[in-house]
Design an enzyme around this catalytic site. Structure first.
Site, PDB file in Angstrom:
ATOM      1  N   GLU A 143      -6.048  -8.167  -0.959  1.00 25.28           N
ATOM      2  CA  GLU A 143      -6.490  -8.216   0.432  1.00 25.28           C
ATOM      3  C   GLU A 143      -7.982  -7.963   0.514  1.00 25.28           C
ATOM      4  OE1 GLU A 143      -4.677  -5.460   3.120  1.00 25.28           O
ATOM      5  OE2 GLU A 143      -2.672  -5.815   2.333  1.00 25.28           O
TER       6      GLU A 143
ATOM      7  N   GLU B 207       0.823  -1.216   0.000  1.00 20.13           N
ATOM      8  CA  GLU B 207       0.000   0.000   0.000  1.00 20.13           C
ATOM      9  C   GLU B 207       0.857   1.266   0.000  1.00 20.13           C
ATOM     10  OE1 GLU B 207      -2.988  -0.299   3.058  1.00 20.13           O
ATOM     11  OE2 GLU B 207      -4.193  -1.622   1.795  1.00 20.13           O
TER      12      GLU B 207
END
Ligand code: GLA
Ligand code: ZN
Length: 694
Positions: A303, A150
């Site tokens: 995810e 991220e």
């Protein structure tokens, strides 16, 4: 994409946190097989476990993990560990720590907080990545590089500031040009030396946009630094990094150009309101965006949570059926990989209560573990769609970070403190199109529009003359260009267009003049009235209403309250062989839906007529189309399937004719019914005791 014949299924996995308890590691692989997992992302936050002190490497635990995976027919998405800096490195080289907008350097700790410019950090990352690539280049378990985690955010350190100045010199050539572009005479902000330029000044709207562009470019070049050694040593292994949907500072269209495949992290939060279907269509929006980044090809969920998260205000459990539906929904939208955060709950740390496949209890009898096993079996039956690009939609919707940044950085339009008006406009138009039964692709503003019948550009607040011309050319060649309120106010430097909005040159293309814009109080509404396709339209607008004068366009609807009552608010204009349409206010949902239904009818676009919140999606498969039917509602819905026979995934039963869809129901057609039915059969899960290694 990692090569595979079935939907890859797995999770973020942290074996390095369990080295003190090797039995757990053996148990993990057995449990993975029980849920039909294929893969795991390993080593995301493991730098210190890999390099406990400078240049000293401890790969044994990773060797063992890789070997164990290979032996058990599982593959590894091997992470580069840059998402979190080792404490020793952070203390040794303070420059690698990020500096916040107030000029304070962050302490060691936390995560996702490195300086993207620091040469020291870039070299350190390239070094560890090279070691990883050399060591595992030939390892049969290595399927994918998972770059960092991220990647996002801003750093205001001196290194970043200098790099920003270099970036600006490159862009503008001279300070005169920069001052002109930023309208810097305003409040006496004319720069007379490059060193005077700050990284942040909210009163300079051009600077704000350039800073975001620069930071985005820094992240992309950081990514490239990470990938260089991997691509040199393992050219056969694809690279991805996990994205975050419509995250503000990351223009993922640019990232996509450099990555080999696209992956996303998505956490739709359980919603207790009646309109859960809106949230689910919101996820469809994000999934379509990922498909767009992937150039229309399959992509990955890197995810999602199998149950609750732990970072929200209220961390609710997902209701029965919701998780299975969310996973299938992603596959219906082109996902070929579904991974969770996280495989096993840790015993400590910030995420010890975050949802996981394996709970603290550790066994197989829990609801979540059983659901994950069921999801794994259903995913196996969906193998025929893997690797096949979903069909193109007839409508393209443009999502443009540049327009969002310009709007966000402009005081005046109801932005800033009012949240992300730009993305809201895009999602609302997307939802309305889908509610009207029309499929939508998400595309970049510089995409090739020619394969589409309709291009929708919600709130394209900033645009270049070239973009305006390309869109106008698309219409003049026979297409339909739909734009909305807040279109064409500023250029790419965030400077207003002269000659009336929408600019540039769009006043003629759309056949009207947008004289001024009214921002309504939060609870204010104006009436909108018109007629489409022979049907009267009576709806409301909120938030933003433009005061428009037609200059050749046909009025489809007008405002019917306020001092500008009678002025057009939905317009249509012939342009070349095609047309342009404009919606000059933020309409209530039914207003948008009515407009798009009308457009679909007029253009004879392929569309499905289904009850609200019921979605039918087709994905091309190796043995013919695979169809998904979802009830995104938390209530039952009656539906007539006619001659179509689907299988209800929850019980494996065939459904045809008049049926009642259950809350969050998922139905399938076109995959082997026996597989899907088998998927639903309860299986006896071994207990933790049975799994103990001998
Ligand atoms: C993000 C991160 C993960 C984890 C999850 C929790 O997506 O990438 O490491 O923190 O959030 O939801
Ligand atoms: Zn920095």
């Amino acid at each position: 994409m990692p090569s595979c014949e079935r939907v890859l299924y797995g999770a973020d996995y942290n074996p390095d946190q369990w080295l003190h308890d090797p039995a757990v590691l053996l148990e993990d692989v057995e449990l993975m097989k029980k849920v039909h997992a294929t893969s795991a992302s390993v080593g995301i936050f493991s730098w210190t476990a890999l390099e406990p002190s400078p240049g000293v490497y401890t790969f044994d635990w990773l060797d063992e993990t890789m070997d164990r995976f290979a032996k058990n027919g599982l593959v590894v998405f091997l992470a580069t560990p840059s998402g979190s800096k080792p404490m020793w490195m952070s203390e040794l080289y303070p420059e690698i720590r990020r500096v916040n907008a107030h000029g304070q350097r962050e302490p060691s700790g936390g995560r996702h907080n490195h300086c993207p410019t620091s040469p020291v950090y870039r070299q350190a990352v390239a070094r560890i990545n090279r070691e990883l690539a050399k060591r595992y280049a030939k390892h049969p378990a290595l399927a994918l590089w998972h770059i960092g985690n991220e990647l996002n955010g801003e750093c205001h350190c001196p290194l970043c500031k200098n790099a920003f100045h270099d970036w600006l010199k490159q862009r503008y050539g001279s300070l005169e040009e920069l001052n002109r572009a930023w309208w810097a005479g305003f409040w006496n902000h004319t720069f007379t030396d490059w060193s005077q330029i700050p990284t942040i000044d909210k009163s300079i709207d051009g600077l704000c946009v350039d800073w975001l562009r620069f930071m985005n470019d820094q992240h992309v070049s950081f990514l490239e630094t990470e990938m260089a050694p991997l691509r040199e040593i393992t050219p056969q292994v694809p690279c991805t990094t996990n994205m975050m949907g419509t995250n503000r500072g990351t223009n993922y269209w640019k990232w996509s150009k450099t990555l080999d495949c696209i992956s996303n992290d998505i956490y739709p939060l359980p919603d207790d309101r009646a309109d859960t279907w809106r949230k689910s269509l919101g996820s469809d929006f994000t999934h379509s965006l990922m498909r767009g980044f992937a150039g229309g090809n399959p992509w990955m969920i890197m995810e999602c949570s199998p149950s609750s998260v732990n970072w929200s205000k209220i961390n609710k459990l997902k209701r029965p059926g919701v998780h299975l539906q969310e996973v299938m929904q992603a596959v219906a939208n082109g996902a070929d990989v579904v991974h969770y955060f996280q495989w096993r709950k840790g015993l400590g740390g910030f995420e010890k209560f975050h949802g996981a496949v394996v709970d603290h209890e550790g066994g197989t009898e829990g609801r979540v573990f059983k659901e994950c096993a069921e999801v794994g079996r259903v995913l196996r039956s969906l193998s025929p769609v893997v690797g096949i690009a979903p069909a193109r939609a007839p409508v393209a919707l443009v999502y443009d970070w540049e327009a969002r940044w310009a709007l966000d950085s402009s005081a005046g339009p109801k932005a800033g403190t009012y949240g992300d008006r730009y993305t809201e406009a895009c999602v609302e138009n997307f939802r309305a199109l889908r509610s009207a039964g029309v499929e939508v692709d998400l595309v970049a503003v510089d995409a090739d529009f020619s394969p589409y019948r309709v291009v929708v550009t919600p709130a394209l607040y900033s645009l270049s003359t070239e973009t305006a011309r390309r869109l106008a050319d698309f219409a003049s060649a026979g297409g339909t260009w739909v734009a909305t309120y807040l279109t064409g106010y500023v250029d790419t430097n965030n400077r207003c267009w002269r000659g009336g909005f929408p600019g540039p040159c769009l006043r003629e293309v759309f056949g009207f003049w947008n004289e001024e814009v009214d921002y309504l109080f939060d609870d204010e509404k104006v009436l909108v009235q018109g007629a489409f396709s022979g049907l009267d339209l009576l709806t409301e607008a909120t938030d933003i209403v433009e005061h428009i004068h037609a200059e050749g366009a046909t009025t489809l609807a007008t405002v019917e309250s306020e001092f500008y009552a009678g002025s057009p608010i939905i317009l249509r204009n012939d342009w070349g062989m095609g047309q342009t349409c404009y919606i000059g206010a933020r309409l209530a949902e039914e207003g948008y839906v009515a407009f798009y239904q009308h457009l679909a009818k007029e253009l004879d676009l392929p569309r499905l007529s289904l009850p609200r919140g019921v979605v039918r999606k087709t994905r091309l498969g190796a043995d013919g189309p695979v169809e998904f039917l979802f009830n995104y509602n938390r209530h039952e819905v009656a539906l007539d399937l006619g001659e179509d026979t689907f299988v209800r995934v929850a019980d494996g039963k065939p459904c045809r004719g008049k049926i009642t869809l259950r809350p969050y129901d998922s139905l399938l057609k076109g995959v082997r019914v026996s597989d899907a039915a088998a998927a639903a059969k309860p299986v006896s899960h071994p207990t933790r005791h049975e799994l103990q290694p001998s």
